[in-house]
Design a protein around this motif. Structure first.
Motif, PDB file in Angstrom:
ATOM      1  N   GLY A   1       5.579   1.707  -3.845  1.00 40.13           N
ATOM      2  CA  GLY A   1       6.120   0.558  -3.139  1.00 40.13           C
ATOM      3  C   GLY A   1       5.097  -0.235  -2.346  1.00 40.13           C
ATOM      4  N   GLU A   2       3.863   0.251  -2.266  1.00 40.39           N
ATOM      5  CA  GLU A   2       2.803  -0.460  -1.537  1.00 40.39           C
ATOM      6  C   GLU A   2       1.888  -1.182  -2.527  1.00 40.39           C
ATOM      7  N   ASN A   3       1.428  -2.369  -2.155  1.00 40.86           N
ATOM      8  CA  ASN A   3       0.517  -3.153  -2.990  1.00 40.86           C
ATOM      9  C   ASN A   3      -0.926  -2.904  -2.574  1.00 40.86           C
ATOM     10  N   VAL A   4      -1.778  -2.655  -3.562  1.00 40.64           N
ATOM     11  CA  VAL A   4      -3.192  -2.407  -3.297  1.00 40.64           C
ATOM     12  C   VAL A   4      -4.020  -3.219  -4.290  1.00 40.64           C
ATOM     13  N   TYR A   5      -4.969  -4.001  -3.785  1.00 44.14           N
ATOM     14  CA  TYR A   5      -5.886  -4.719  -4.654  1.00 44.14           C
ATOM     15  C   TYR A   5      -7.116  -3.854  -4.905  1.00 44.14           C
ATOM     16  N   PRO A   6      -7.517  -3.687  -6.184  1.00 44.53           N
ATOM     17  CA  PRO A   6      -8.698  -2.878  -6.494  1.00 44.53           C
ATOM     18  C   PRO A   6      -9.945  -3.317  -5.736  1.00 44.53           C
ATOM     19  N   SER A   7     -10.119  -4.628  -5.562  1.00 40.12           N
ATOM     20  CA  SER A   7     -11.345  -5.136  -4.925  1.00 40.12           C
ATOM     21  C   SER A   7     -11.518  -4.590  -3.519  1.00 40.12           C
ATOM     22  N   GLU A   8     -10.390  -4.369  -2.807  1.00 42.43           N
ATOM     23  CA  GLU A   8     -10.486  -3.859  -1.439  1.00 42.43           C
ATOM     24  C   GLU A   8     -10.994  -2.423  -1.431  1.00 42.43           C
ATOM     25  N   VAL A   9     -10.474  -1.596  -2.342  1.00 43.02           N
ATOM     26  CA  VAL A   9     -10.903  -0.202  -2.418  1.00 43.02           C
ATOM     27  C   VAL A   9     -12.339  -0.125  -2.916  1.00 43.02           C
ATOM     28  N   GLU A  10     -12.685  -0.982  -3.878  1.00 37.02           N
ATOM     29  CA  GLU A  10     -14.051  -1.006  -4.391  1.00 37.02           C
ATOM     30  C   GLU A  10     -15.054  -1.358  -3.297  1.00 37.02           C
ATOM     31  N   ALA A  11     -14.690  -2.310  -2.440  1.00 33.90           N
ATOM     32  CA  ALA A  11     -15.605  -2.725  -1.373  1.00 33.90           C
ATOM     33  C   ALA A  11     -15.922  -1.570  -0.436  1.00 33.90           C
ATOM     34  N   VAL A  12     -14.931  -0.709  -0.195  1.00 36.00           N
ATOM     35  CA  VAL A  12     -15.168   0.451   0.677  1.00 36.00           C
ATOM     36  C   VAL A  12     -16.046   1.472  -0.024  1.00 36.00           C
ATOM     37  N   ILE A  13     -15.735   1.772  -1.294  1.00 34.24           N
ATOM     38  CA  ILE A  13     -16.493   2.807  -2.007  1.00 34.24           C
ATOM     39  C   ILE A  13     -17.960   2.407  -2.153  1.00 34.24           C
ATOM     40  N   ARG A  14     -18.219   1.102  -2.287  1.00 25.93           N
ATOM     41  CA  ARG A  14     -19.616   0.654  -2.412  1.00 25.93           C
ATOM     42  C   ARG A  14     -20.429   0.945  -1.158  1.00 25.93           C
ATOM     43  N   GLN A  15     -19.758   1.173  -0.038  1.00 19.90           N
ATOM     44  CA  GLN A  15     -20.464   1.493   1.192  1.00 19.90           C
ATOM     45  C   GLN A  15     -20.960   2.940   1.214  1.00 19.90           C
ATOM     46  N   HIS A  16     -20.455   3.765   0.288  1.00 22.00           N
ATOM     47  CA  HIS A  16     -20.875   5.166   0.231  1.00 22.00           C
ATOM     48  C   HIS A  16     -22.288   5.250  -0.361  1.00 22.00           C
ATOM     49  N   ALA A  17     -23.166   5.949   0.313  1.00 22.29           N
ATOM     50  CA  ALA A  17     -24.565   6.018  -0.109  1.00 22.29           C
ATOM     51  C   ALA A  17     -24.738   6.669  -1.480  1.00 22.29           C
ATOM     52  N   GLY A  18     -23.780   7.454  -1.894  1.00 20.40           N
ATOM     53  CA  GLY A  18     -23.906   8.164  -3.167  1.00 20.40           C
ATOM     54  C   GLY A  18     -23.347   7.415  -4.353  1.00 20.40           C
ATOM     55  N   ILE A  19     -22.874   6.174  -4.150  1.00 21.22           N
ATOM     56  CA  ILE A  19     -22.247   5.411  -5.227  1.00 21.22           C
ATOM     57  C   ILE A  19     -23.028   4.127  -5.480  1.00 21.22           C
ATOM     58  N   ALA A  20     -23.412   3.895  -6.750  1.00 23.88           N
ATOM     59  CA  ALA A  20     -24.141   2.685  -7.122  1.00 23.88           C
ATOM     60  C   ALA A  20     -23.199   1.570  -7.565  1.00 23.88           C
ATOM     61  N   GLU A  21     -22.194   1.924  -8.382  1.00 23.86           N
ATOM     62  CA  GLU A  21     -21.226   0.969  -8.886  1.00 23.86           C
ATOM     63  C   GLU A  21     -19.849   1.622  -8.916  1.00 23.86           C
ATOM     64  N   VAL A  22     -18.808   0.786  -8.884  1.00 26.09           N
ATOM     65  CA  VAL A  22     -17.456   1.343  -8.937  1.00 26.09           C
ATOM     66  C   VAL A  22     -16.501   0.297  -9.496  1.00 26.09           C
ATOM     67  N   ALA A  23     -15.507   0.774 -10.213  1.00 28.65           N
ATOM     68  CA  ALA A  23     -14.369  -0.050 -10.632  1.00 28.65           C
ATOM     69  C   ALA A  23     -13.102   0.754 -10.354  1.00 28.65           C
ATOM     70  N   VAL A  24     -12.106   0.086  -9.799  1.00 29.33           N
ATOM     71  CA  VAL A  24     -10.845   0.743  -9.447  1.00 29.33           C
ATOM     72  C   VAL A  24      -9.728   0.166 -10.314  1.00 29.33           C
ATOM     73  N   ILE A  25      -8.925   1.032 -10.889  1.00 29.09           N
ATOM     74  CA  ILE A  25      -7.804   0.614 -11.729  1.00 29.09           C
ATOM     75  C   ILE A  25      -6.550   1.376 -11.322  1.00 29.09           C
ATOM     76  N   GLY A  26      -5.404   0.884 -11.772  1.00 28.94           N
ATOM     77  CA  GLY A  26      -4.158   1.604 -11.599  1.00 28.94           C
ATOM     78  C   GLY A  26      -3.821   2.348 -12.869  1.00 28.94           C
ATOM     79  N   VAL A  27      -3.354   3.579 -12.720  1.00 28.78           N
ATOM     80  CA  VAL A  27      -2.955   4.384 -13.881  1.00 28.78           C
ATOM     81  C   VAL A  27      -1.504   4.819 -13.694  1.00 28.78           C
ATOM     82  N   PRO A  28      -0.756   4.983 -14.794  1.00 30.92           N
ATOM     83  CA  PRO A  28       0.656   5.380 -14.684  1.00 30.92           C
ATOM     84  C   PRO A  28       0.812   6.699 -13.938  1.00 30.92           C
TER      85      PRO A  28
END
Length: 504
Positions: free
Chosen positions: A411-438
């Motif tokens: 019931g909550e709306n989440v945009y992938p770009s918002e989650v991706e922006a946070v994960i990119r701040q992690h020093a151990g991550i170079a690139e990320v893509a976030v998707i929704g799965v069933p």
């Protein structure tokens, strides 16, 4: 300018106080209030807020679970011509700060358990924001109980029905809050449509399990209130408690998102008759759960529909059993169209963007003129969703436009770009893509596909917890996987279609 045709939420409450005066309007954890008492308390609160300096057009925010004071604040804002900002209490303190900086309320009502979410805001906003405690007193702060003042005529503000009344926040596309601005006319017209579609009356009872910062919750509450019925406000959803409340108060109306209905049915496996008072249930759920519900409650109907915050709730509605998978027919005051890439409406049967027109379409997003130009272009509200209309006039939802890229989880709306922006701040991550799965339980779950910046990569749980420590926990990825690289388009951006094929 006020017109003879203007009719506001305050007029609804005033009428109910006369026509349904001694009937129960709301039940909460501290008891019940009648329609007459509700209108009286709304006027008293409006007087207190006015003396606090709240005037027409000012915002008043609330950070609280469902309680009677919540709907009283909405009524008091209607009386004053003020605007209520409904804040999602699942947000982080940083996100709450962003909402307050976006909406710029003069006051914020806060339940004690959510007081820590104000820490950053109090340090940043200073005296421009008046925190008001709800349900408990804190030294040095105003308490909501003291704002119910009965020592003079209540304030009365001439007001247009098109004046803004409520800000409900949708998913953040660019890391900034996005608040749909709903007017008196928006909310009342949506309520009228539901009241007519379900033939609601003074005997109906809405079990309000969804939080009131959701448009569905507000929509169903106002529909039953408009009919003179009652609303039972729950603090949070718990299946056994919900089953007991349905049985005790003979609830007839329920809004839900998976897995709520499944839990409710399981709580009544030994005695499904406990739910037999239910007449109308609407929401998003699996066909299996819906069929199980209608078998347990043969006199009830599960209603499928299409809607979003921007249309004040639902825009279409239809019995699930009549056309499983369809989103129903346009409501009485809604025009639904399907727009092609060229901006023209396409014939029935062809797919395109779902567009909506009618009195429940929102005024736009608060303080976002560029977004509003796109949202409301050509006289239609552009939903960002795709669908088609069949020969019978039913809407079939077919997905989200690529530009929208929205994940809907529980019931909550989440945009992938918002989650991706946070994960990119992690020093151990170079690139990320976030998707929704069933997800059979939540509808969709969040999955993060990460390219590590080091060997070995960080633990999956570490990445997920990193997200939860910075933004709302419901935006935490349920799945984190690592890949050597991400498919790219010619322009260098992530190729989400290929990423879904590989990892969806």
């Amino acid at each position: 300018m006020e017109r003879a045709s203007d009719y506001t939420l305050a007029d609804v409450l005033r009428r109910n106080a006369t026509v349904h005066g001694e009937g129960i309007a709301f039940r909460g954890q501290d008891g019940a209030v009648t329609h007459q008492a509700h209108w009286r308390r709304v006027q008293h609160l409006a007087t207190g807020l006015q003396r606090l300096g709240i005037a027409q057009g000012d915002r008043v925010a609330i950070l609280s679970k469902n309680r009677i004071e919540y709907v009283e604040l909405l009524g008091a804002a209607a009386q004053l011509g003020a605007i209520m900002s409904a804040i999602n209490w699942r947000l982080s303190a940083a996100e709450v700060l962003a909402v307050l900086e976006n909406d710029t309320p003069k006051a914020v009502l806060v339940e004690d358990e959510f007081w820590p979410l104000l820490d950053l805001a109090l340090a940043r906003t200073g005296p421009d924001l008046e925190p008001i405690t709800v349900g408990i007193r804190r030294e040095g702060f105003q308490c909501l109980d003291d704002l119910y003042i009965d020592d003079g005529p209540p304030p009365s503000t001439p007001l247009s029905a098109d004046a803004p009344l409520l800000l409900i926040h949708t998913a953040w596309t660019d890391g900034r809050p996005k608040a749909a601005t709903l007017s008196h006319a928006n909310l009342i017209s949506n309520a009228i449509q539901l009241q007519g579609a379900w033939k609601l009356g003074a005997d109906d009872v809405h079990l309000c399990c969804l939080p009131l910062f959701h448009s569905t919750s507000i929509s169903l509450t106002l529909a039953v209130q408009l009919a003179g019925g009652a609303c039972v406000l729950t603090r949070q959803y718990e299946p056994q408690e919900a089953a007991s409340l349905v049985e005790l108060h003979r609830a007839t109306v329920l809004g839900e998102f998976a897995p709520m209905l499944d839990g409710l049915l399981s709580a009544c496996d030994d005695a499904p008759s406990r739910l037999r008072s239910l007449r109308h249930v609407c929401g998003l759920d699996s066909p299996e759960t819906i069929r199980r519900f209608e078998a347990a409650c043969p006199d009830a109907t599960f209603w499928a529909g299409y809607g979003q915050t921007e249309v004040s709730g639902l825009a279409t509605l239809g019995r699930f059993r009549d056309a499983p998978g369809a989103a129903g027919f346009p409501l009485a005051l809604c025009a639904i169209g399907i727009e092609g890439d060229d901006g023209r409406l396409v014939p029935d049967g062809e797919a395109g963007e779902i567009v909506v027109r009618g009195p429940s379409a929102c005024l736009g997003y608060w303080q976002r003129p560029e977004d509003n130009a796109r949202l409301l272009r050509g006289g239609w509200l552009h939903t960002g969703d795709s669908g088609r209309i069949d020969a019978n006039g039913r809407l079939w939802y077919t997905g989200r436009l690529a530009a929208k890229e929205l994940i809907k989880t529980g019931g909550e709306n989440v945009y992938p770009s918002e989650v991706e922006a946070v994960i990119r701040q992690h020093a151990g991550i170079a690139e990320v893509a976030v998707i929704g799965v069933p997800d059979a339980q939540w509808g969709e779950s969040i999955k993060a596909i990460c390219v590590p910046a080091r060997t070995p990569p960080p633990a999956q749980e570490e990445v997920a917890d990193f997200v939860a420590s910075r933004i709302a926990r419901y935006k935490r990825p349920r799945f984190v996987v690592f890949a050597d690289s991400l498919p790219k388009r010619p322009d260098g951006s992530a190729d989400r279609e290929q990423i879904r094929k590989l990892h969806g």
